[in-house]
Scaffold this motif. Structure first.
Motif, mmCIF file in Angstrom:
data_model
loop_
_atom_site.group_PDB
_atom_site.id
_atom_site.type_symbol
_atom_site.label_atom_id
_atom_site.label_comp_id
_atom_site.label_asym_id
_atom_site.label_seq_id
_atom_site.Cartn_x
_atom_site.Cartn_y
_atom_site.Cartn_z
ATOM 1 N N TYR A 243 -0.356 9.447 -9.102
ATOM 2 C CA TYR A 243 -0.858 8.143 -8.648
ATOM 3 C C TYR A 243 -0.159 6.979 -9.364
ATOM 4 O O TYR A 243 0.115 5.942 -8.770
ATOM 5 N N MET A 244 0.092 7.155 -10.657
ATOM 6 C CA MET A 244 0.694 6.044 -11.402
ATOM 7 C C MET A 244 2.160 5.842 -11.025
ATOM 8 O O MET A 244 2.645 4.709 -10.988
ATOM 9 N N LEU B 24 -7.425 4.286 -5.743
ATOM 10 C CA LEU B 24 -7.289 5.414 -4.819
ATOM 11 C C LEU B 24 -7.666 4.946 -3.422
ATOM 12 O O LEU B 24 -8.708 4.303 -3.240
ATOM 13 N N ARG B 25 -6.826 5.270 -2.464
ATOM 14 C CA ARG B 25 -7.182 4.908 -1.081
ATOM 15 C C ARG B 25 -8.395 5.703 -0.625
ATOM 16 O O ARG B 25 -9.182 5.234 0.177
ATOM 17 N N ALA C 80 5.569 2.042 -8.801
ATOM 18 C CA ALA C 80 6.598 1.770 -7.779
ATOM 19 C C ALA C 80 6.172 0.606 -6.891
ATOM 20 O O ALA C 80 6.983 -0.274 -6.555
ATOM 21 N N LEU C 81 4.892 0.552 -6.538
ATOM 22 C CA LEU C 81 4.397 -0.578 -5.726
ATOM 23 C C LEU C 81 4.500 -1.889 -6.499
ATOM 24 O O LEU C 81 4.840 -2.928 -5.929
ATOM 25 N N MET D 42 0.837 -1.194 0.000
ATOM 26 C CA MET D 42 0.000 0.000 0.000
ATOM 27 C C MET D 42 0.882 1.260 0.000
ATOM 28 O O MET D 42 1.867 1.316 0.716
ATOM 29 N N GLY D 43 0.520 2.217 -0.812
ATOM 30 C CA GLY D 43 1.252 3.476 -0.847
ATOM 31 C C GLY D 43 0.559 4.521 0.001
ATOM 32 O O GLY D 43 -0.367 4.197 0.747
ATOM 33 N N THR D 44 0.990 5.766 -0.099
ATOM 34 C CA THR D 44 0.369 6.796 0.738
ATOM 35 C C THR D 44 -1.008 7.172 0.209
ATOM 36 O O THR D 44 -1.928 7.416 0.961
ATOM 37 N N ARG D 45 -1.155 7.190 -1.146
ATOM 38 C CA ARG D 45 -2.433 7.618 -1.721
ATOM 39 C C ARG D 45 -3.133 6.557 -2.530
ATOM 40 O O ARG D 45 -4.299 6.699 -2.873
#
Ligand SMILES: CC(C)(COP(=O)(O)OP(=O)(O)OC[C@H]1O[C@@H](n2cnc3c(N)ncnc32)[C@H](O)[C@@H]1OP(=O)(O)O)[C@@H](O)C(=O)NCCC(=O)NCCS
Length: 168
Positions: free
Chosen positions: A99-100, A61-62, A105-106, A1-4
Protein backbone atom coordinates in the motif's frame (compact mmCIF):
# COMPACT_ATOMS: atom_id res chain seq x y z
CA UNK A 1 -6.32 7.33 -6.95
CA UNK A 2 -4.44 4.04 -7.15
CA UNK A 3 -5.78 0.53 -7.60
CA UNK A 4 -5.98 -0.24 -3.86
CA UNK A 5 -5.39 3.09 -2.11
CA UNK A 6 -6.21 6.75 -2.49
CA UNK A 7 -4.32 9.77 -1.28
CA UNK A 8 -6.08 12.68 0.38
CA UNK A 9 -5.21 15.59 2.63
CA UNK A 10 -4.91 14.80 6.32
CA UNK A 11 -7.64 16.62 8.26
CA UNK A 12 -8.78 17.39 11.79
CA UNK A 13 -11.23 14.50 11.98
CA UNK A 14 -8.40 12.02 11.31
CA UNK A 15 -7.04 12.81 14.77
CA UNK A 16 -8.42 9.81 16.67
CA UNK A 17 -7.54 7.08 14.18
CA UNK A 18 -4.22 8.69 13.21
CA UNK A 19 -3.05 8.84 16.84
CA UNK A 20 -4.29 5.31 17.52
CA UNK A 21 -2.46 3.87 14.50
CA UNK A 22 0.70 5.91 15.09
CA UNK A 23 0.83 4.62 18.68
CA UNK A 24 0.26 1.03 17.53
CA UNK A 25 3.06 1.46 14.96
CA UNK A 26 5.62 3.06 17.30
CA UNK A 27 7.96 0.08 17.16
CA UNK A 28 7.85 0.01 13.34
CA UNK A 29 8.53 3.75 13.20
CA UNK A 30 11.28 3.59 15.87
CA UNK A 31 13.66 6.49 15.33
CA UNK A 32 13.05 6.54 11.58
CA UNK A 33 10.17 8.98 11.78
CA UNK A 34 8.51 11.03 14.54
CA UNK A 35 4.72 11.36 14.37
CA UNK A 36 2.32 13.16 16.72
CA UNK A 37 1.49 11.35 19.95
CA UNK A 38 -1.21 13.57 21.43
CA UNK A 39 -4.09 15.77 20.33
CA UNK A 40 -1.91 18.83 20.94
CA UNK A 41 0.90 17.44 18.80
CA UNK A 42 -1.60 16.46 16.10
CA UNK A 43 -2.96 20.03 15.99
CA UNK A 44 0.60 21.39 15.61
CA UNK A 45 1.25 18.78 12.90
CA UNK A 46 -1.85 19.87 10.94
CA UNK A 47 -0.87 23.53 11.30
CA UNK A 48 2.42 22.86 9.48
CA UNK A 49 0.53 22.04 6.27
CA UNK A 50 -0.04 25.47 4.75
CA UNK A 51 -0.35 23.86 1.26
CA UNK A 52 2.43 26.14 -0.01
CA UNK A 53 5.52 24.99 1.86
CA UNK A 54 4.09 21.65 2.99
CA UNK A 55 1.22 19.31 2.10
CA UNK A 56 0.16 16.59 4.54
CA UNK A 57 -1.65 13.53 3.24
CA UNK A 58 -2.88 10.13 4.33
CA UNK A 59 -2.92 6.91 2.32
CA UNK A 60 -6.40 5.39 2.62
CA UNK A 61 -7.55 1.91 1.70
CA UNK A 62 -10.12 2.06 -1.06
CA UNK A 63 -11.71 -0.93 0.60
CA UNK A 64 -13.09 0.43 3.89
CA UNK A 65 -11.19 3.73 4.02
CA UNK A 66 -8.83 2.94 6.90
CA UNK A 67 -5.53 4.82 7.08
CA UNK A 68 -2.72 2.63 5.69
CA UNK A 69 -0.11 5.31 6.27
CA UNK A 70 0.89 8.92 5.79
CA UNK A 71 2.87 10.81 3.16
CA UNK A 72 3.87 14.45 3.40
CA UNK A 73 5.54 16.71 0.90
CA UNK A 74 7.61 19.00 3.10
CA UNK A 75 10.09 21.82 2.60
CA UNK A 76 8.61 22.84 -0.74
CA UNK A 77 10.85 25.39 -2.39
CA UNK A 78 9.78 27.23 -5.54
CA UNK A 79 11.89 29.57 -7.71
CA UNK A 80 14.81 27.82 -9.38
CA UNK A 81 14.47 24.71 -7.20
CA UNK A 82 10.85 23.51 -7.56
CA UNK A 83 11.42 20.72 -5.07
CA UNK A 84 9.85 19.02 -2.07
CA UNK A 85 11.00 16.50 0.52
CA UNK A 86 8.90 13.42 1.20
CA UNK A 87 8.10 12.07 4.64
CA UNK A 88 6.17 8.80 4.91
CA UNK A 89 5.29 5.96 7.23
CA UNK A 90 3.08 2.88 7.14
CA UNK A 91 0.54 2.14 9.87
CA UNK A 92 0.18 -1.32 11.31
CA UNK A 93 -1.64 -3.57 10.59
CA UNK A 94 -1.48 -2.40 6.96
CA UNK A 95 2.32 -2.40 6.48
CA UNK A 96 4.07 -4.78 4.11
CA UNK A 97 1.23 -5.21 1.63
CA UNK A 98 2.35 -2.81 -1.05
CA UNK A 99 0.00 0.00 0.00
CA UNK A 100 2.77 2.45 0.84
CA UNK A 101 4.60 1.85 -2.43
CA UNK A 102 1.34 2.75 -4.17
CA UNK A 103 0.68 5.71 -1.85
CA UNK A 104 4.14 7.23 -2.17
CA UNK A 105 3.97 6.76 -5.96
CA UNK A 106 0.71 8.74 -5.94
CA UNK A 107 2.37 11.47 -3.84
CA UNK A 108 5.23 11.69 -6.35
CA UNK A 109 2.73 12.04 -9.22
CA UNK A 110 0.87 14.69 -7.21
CA UNK A 111 4.13 16.58 -6.61
CA UNK A 112 5.06 16.53 -10.28
CA UNK A 113 1.69 16.84 -12.01
CA UNK A 114 -0.37 18.95 -9.60
CA UNK A 115 2.23 20.95 -7.68
CA UNK A 116 4.48 21.32 -10.71
CA UNK A 117 7.61 20.35 -8.80
CA UNK A 118 10.67 19.19 -10.69
CA UNK A 119 12.31 17.20 -7.90
CA UNK A 120 11.23 15.15 -4.92
CA UNK A 121 13.73 14.05 -2.30
CA UNK A 122 13.73 11.48 0.49
CA UNK A 123 16.24 11.62 3.32
CA UNK A 124 16.75 8.14 4.72
CA UNK A 125 18.85 6.98 7.65
CA UNK A 126 21.47 4.32 6.92
CA UNK A 127 20.05 0.92 7.80
CA UNK A 128 16.45 1.81 6.99
CA UNK A 129 16.30 -0.89 4.34
CA UNK A 130 12.50 -0.93 3.99
CA UNK A 131 12.49 2.77 3.15
CA UNK A 132 15.41 2.44 0.73
CA UNK A 133 13.69 -0.46 -1.02
CA UNK A 134 10.51 1.57 -1.34
CA UNK A 135 12.17 4.55 -3.03
CA UNK A 136 14.30 2.29 -5.22
CA UNK A 137 11.11 0.64 -6.48
CA UNK A 138 9.90 4.12 -7.48
CA UNK A 139 13.08 4.93 -9.38
CA UNK A 140 14.81 7.26 -6.90
CA UNK A 141 18.59 7.46 -7.06
CA UNK A 142 20.98 7.85 -4.15
CA UNK A 143 22.63 11.22 -4.58
CA UNK A 144 24.69 11.55 -1.45
CA UNK A 145 25.14 11.28 2.27
CA UNK A 146 24.77 14.00 4.89
CA UNK A 147 26.20 13.35 8.38
CA UNK A 148 24.16 14.60 11.35
CA UNK A 149 21.57 15.96 8.90
CA UNK A 150 18.21 15.84 10.72
CA UNK A 151 17.40 15.99 14.44
CA UNK A 152 14.93 13.24 15.28
CA UNK A 153 13.88 12.65 18.87
CA UNK A 154 16.71 14.78 20.20
CA UNK A 155 19.56 13.28 18.18
CA UNK A 156 21.21 14.57 15.00
CA UNK A 157 21.05 11.63 12.62
CA UNK A 158 22.99 10.83 9.44
CA UNK A 159 20.92 10.54 6.27
CA UNK A 160 21.31 9.22 2.76
CA UNK A 161 19.92 11.66 0.20
CA UNK A 162 17.63 10.03 -2.36
CA UNK A 163 15.86 11.92 -5.14
CA UNK A 164 13.75 11.63 -8.27
CA UNK A 165 13.42 14.32 -10.92
CA UNK A 166 10.54 14.79 -13.30
CA UNK A 167 11.95 14.47 -16.77
CA UNK A 168 8.59 14.18 -18.54
C1 LIG B 1 9.30 2.39 4.92
C2 LIG B 1 7.85 1.97 5.09
C3 LIG B 1 6.94 3.19 4.91
C4 LIG B 1 7.50 0.93 4.03
O1 LIG B 1 6.12 0.59 4.21
P1 LIG B 1 5.54 -0.82 3.78
O2 LIG B 1 4.14 -0.85 4.23
O3 LIG B 1 6.42 -1.90 4.25
O4 LIG B 1 5.64 -0.69 2.20
P2 LIG B 1 5.00 -1.64 1.09
O5 LIG B 1 4.02 -2.56 1.70
O6 LIG B 1 4.57 -0.79 -0.03
O7 LIG B 1 6.27 -2.46 0.60
C5 LIG B 1 6.86 -3.44 1.45
C6 LIG B 1 6.94 -4.80 0.79
O8 LIG B 1 5.64 -5.35 0.60
C7 LIG B 1 5.67 -6.07 -0.60
N1 LIG B 1 4.30 -6.47 -0.93
C8 LIG B 1 3.61 -7.35 -0.18
N2 LIG B 1 2.41 -7.52 -0.72
C9 LIG B 1 2.32 -6.75 -1.81
C10 LIG B 1 1.31 -6.54 -2.78
N3 LIG B 1 0.13 -7.15 -2.69
N4 LIG B 1 1.55 -5.66 -3.76
C11 LIG B 1 2.73 -5.04 -3.87
N5 LIG B 1 3.74 -5.24 -2.97
C12 LIG B 1 3.53 -6.09 -1.95
C13 LIG B 1 6.45 -5.14 -1.46
O9 LIG B 1 6.94 -5.77 -2.64
C14 LIG B 1 7.60 -4.78 -0.53
O10 LIG B 1 8.58 -5.80 -0.57
P3 LIG B 1 10.13 -5.61 -0.19
O11 LIG B 1 10.35 -4.27 0.45
O12 LIG B 1 10.41 -6.74 0.75
O13 LIG B 1 10.87 -5.73 -1.47
C15 LIG B 1 7.61 1.32 6.47
O14 LIG B 1 8.55 0.28 6.67
C16 LIG B 1 7.70 2.28 7.64
O15 LIG B 1 6.72 2.91 8.02
N6 LIG B 1 8.88 2.41 8.22
C17 LIG B 1 9.10 3.28 9.40
C18 LIG B 1 8.98 4.74 9.02
C19 LIG B 1 10.02 5.15 7.98
O16 LIG B 1 11.10 4.59 7.94
N7 LIG B 1 9.67 6.12 7.14
C20 LIG B 1 10.56 6.61 6.10
C21 LIG B 1 11.58 7.52 6.69
S1 LIG B 1 12.79 7.96 5.45
Amino acid sequence: MGTRVLLRRVRADDEGRFLELAAASAELHRSWVALPRSAKEFAAYLARFDQASAVGMVVCLRDGGDLAGMVNINEIVRGSYQRGVLGYAAFLPHAGRGYMTEGVALAVRYAFDRLGLHRVEADIQPGNVDSVRLVERLGFRREGFSPAYIKIEGTWRDHERWALTNES
